[in-house]
Design a protein around this motif. Structure first.
Motif, PDB file in Angstrom:
ATOM      1  N   VAL A  49     122.093  25.664  37.349  1.00 44.30           N
ATOM      2  CA  VAL A  49     120.816  25.851  37.305  1.00 44.30           C
ATOM      3  C   VAL A  49     120.378  27.368  36.849  1.00 44.30           C
ATOM      4  N   ALA A  50     120.895  28.206  37.513  1.00 43.82           N
ATOM      5  CA  ALA A  50     120.571  29.659  37.168  1.00 43.82           C
ATOM      6  C   ALA A  50     120.878  30.235  35.863  1.00 43.82           C
ATOM      7  N   VAL A  51     122.261  29.937  35.801  1.00 44.34           N
ATOM      8  CA  VAL A  51     122.867  30.391  34.296  1.00 44.34           C
ATOM      9  C   VAL A  51     122.014  29.547  33.255  1.00 44.34           C
ATOM     10  N   SER A  52     121.732  28.329  33.285  1.00 45.83           N
ATOM     11  CA  SER A  52     121.356  27.574  32.401  1.00 45.83           C
ATOM     12  C   SER A  52     119.918  28.259  31.936  1.00 45.83           C
ATOM     13  N   ALA A  53     119.090  28.265  33.145  1.00 46.01           N
ATOM     14  CA  ALA A  53     117.677  28.682  32.877  1.00 46.01           C
ATOM     15  C   ALA A  53     117.483  30.101  32.319  1.00 46.01           C
ATOM     16  N   MET A  54     118.286  31.049  32.762  1.00 41.69           N
ATOM     17  CA  MET A  54     118.524  32.243  32.042  1.00 41.69           C
ATOM     18  C   MET A  54     118.967  32.390  30.530  1.00 41.69           C
ATOM     19  N   MET A  55     119.696  31.624  30.245  1.00 47.07           N
ATOM     20  CA  MET A  55     120.376  31.175  28.834  1.00 47.07           C
ATOM     21  C   MET A  55     119.302  30.610  28.008  1.00 47.07           C
ATOM     22  N   VAL A  56     118.389  29.695  28.515  1.00 40.64           N
ATOM     23  CA  VAL A  56     117.184  29.098  27.779  1.00 40.64           C
ATOM     24  C   VAL A  56     116.038  30.123  27.636  1.00 40.64           C
ATOM     25  N   TYR A  57     115.610  31.132  28.638  1.00 38.17           N
ATOM     26  CA  TYR A  57     114.871  32.016  28.587  1.00 38.17           C
ATOM     27  C   TYR A  57     115.009  32.910  27.481  1.00 38.17           C
ATOM     28  N   PHE A  58     116.339  33.524  27.557  1.00 40.83           N
ATOM     29  CA  PHE A  58     116.784  34.794  26.816  1.00 40.83           C
ATOM     30  C   PHE A  58     116.851  34.167  25.245  1.00 40.83           C
ATOM     31  N   ILE A  59     117.270  32.918  25.134  1.00 37.65           N
ATOM     32  CA  ILE A  59     117.457  32.457  23.752  1.00 37.65           C
ATOM     33  C   ILE A  59     115.822  32.115  23.112  1.00 37.65           C
ATOM     34  N   LEU A  60     115.189  31.644  23.833  1.00 35.34           N
ATOM     35  CA  LEU A  60     113.773  31.224  23.373  1.00 35.34           C
ATOM     36  C   LEU A  60     112.759  32.358  23.327  1.00 35.34           C
ATOM     37  N   ASN A  61     113.242  33.489  24.052  1.00 35.22           N
ATOM     38  CA  ASN A  61     112.404  34.684  23.989  1.00 35.22           C
ATOM     39  C   ASN A  61     113.194  35.818  23.619  1.00 35.22           C
ATOM     40  N   PRO A  62     113.786  36.058  22.453  1.00 31.56           N
ATOM     41  CA  PRO A  62     114.724  37.040  22.141  1.00 31.56           C
ATOM     42  C   PRO A  62     113.956  38.336  22.205  1.00 31.56           C
ATOM     43  N   GLN A  63     112.668  38.587  22.280  1.00 35.52           N
ATOM     44  CA  GLN A  63     112.135  40.001  22.290  1.00 35.52           C
ATOM     45  C   GLN A  63     112.501  40.486  23.528  1.00 35.52           C
ATOM     46  N   TYR A  64     112.921  39.917  24.924  1.00 39.83           N
ATOM     47  CA  TYR A  64     113.391  40.551  25.931  1.00 39.83           C
ATOM     48  C   TYR A  64     114.855  40.716  26.075  1.00 39.83           C
ATOM     49  N   ASN A  65     115.636  40.353  25.255  1.00 38.12           N
ATOM     50  CA  ASN A  65     116.926  40.387  24.885  1.00 38.12           C
ATOM     51  C   ASN A  65     117.225  41.522  24.234  1.00 38.12           C
ATOM     52  N   ARG A  66     117.624  42.718  24.838  1.00 38.86           N
ATOM     53  CA  ARG A  66     118.006  43.924  24.257  1.00 38.86           C
ATOM     54  C   ARG A  66     119.501  43.976  23.993  1.00 38.86           C
TER      55      ARG A  66
END
Length: 150
Positions: A49-66
């Protein structure tokens, strides 16, 4: 188009959650001792759940992915910061859904290796997990390159 991709994302998310539920139930039902029936399913459940949630969040919000990558600039190889293209059609929803499903499959392979060590040996589990991780990277790369070029 964006709503269709969002619907596909929801279907893939539903499929990965069904896989997670089946994996957890099998681990609880077929575990041999107390630790295998309680602790391991909880660790795998919350880890997935943690890995999937982080993956979804950072894919859908690329501005936070440096994201930095190694690219050729002025004839020399340098670390440069990636810029993410806009997503008018919602292709990142497809990417997030496929990545979530592949993560669920990786954790299912780990659970199968724990439950049936004679059938799914460590070598087989490592090979399948690495192949799924490579597929996850390829899907993510293809969609981001398509968005970058458009």
């Amino acid at each position: 188009m964006k709503e269709r991709n969002r619907s596909i994302f929801r279907l893939l998310l539903f499929a990965s959650s069904a896989l997670l539920l089946a994996q957890t139930v099998l681990l609880v039902a077929l575990g041999t001792d107390r630790e295998m029936r309680i602790v391991l399913p909880l660790i795998l459940f919350f880890g997935e759940v943690a890995v999937s949630a982080m993956m979804v969040y950072f894919i859908l919000n690329p501005q936070y992915n440096r994201n930095y990558t190694f690219r050729r600039r002025d004839g020399r190889w340098r670390w440069v910061r990636e810029t993410y293209g806009p997503d008018p059609n919602g292709l990142r929803y497809i990417s997030a859904g496929v990545c979530t499903l592949l993560i669920a499959l990786i954790f299912a392979v780990i659970a199968a290796a724990v439950l049936w060590p004679l059938v799914v040996t460590e070598t087989v589990a490592i090979i399948i997990s690495c192949a799924l991780a490579i597929a996850l990277s390829i899907v993510f790369y293809i969609i981001e390159e398509k968005l970058r070029r458009s």
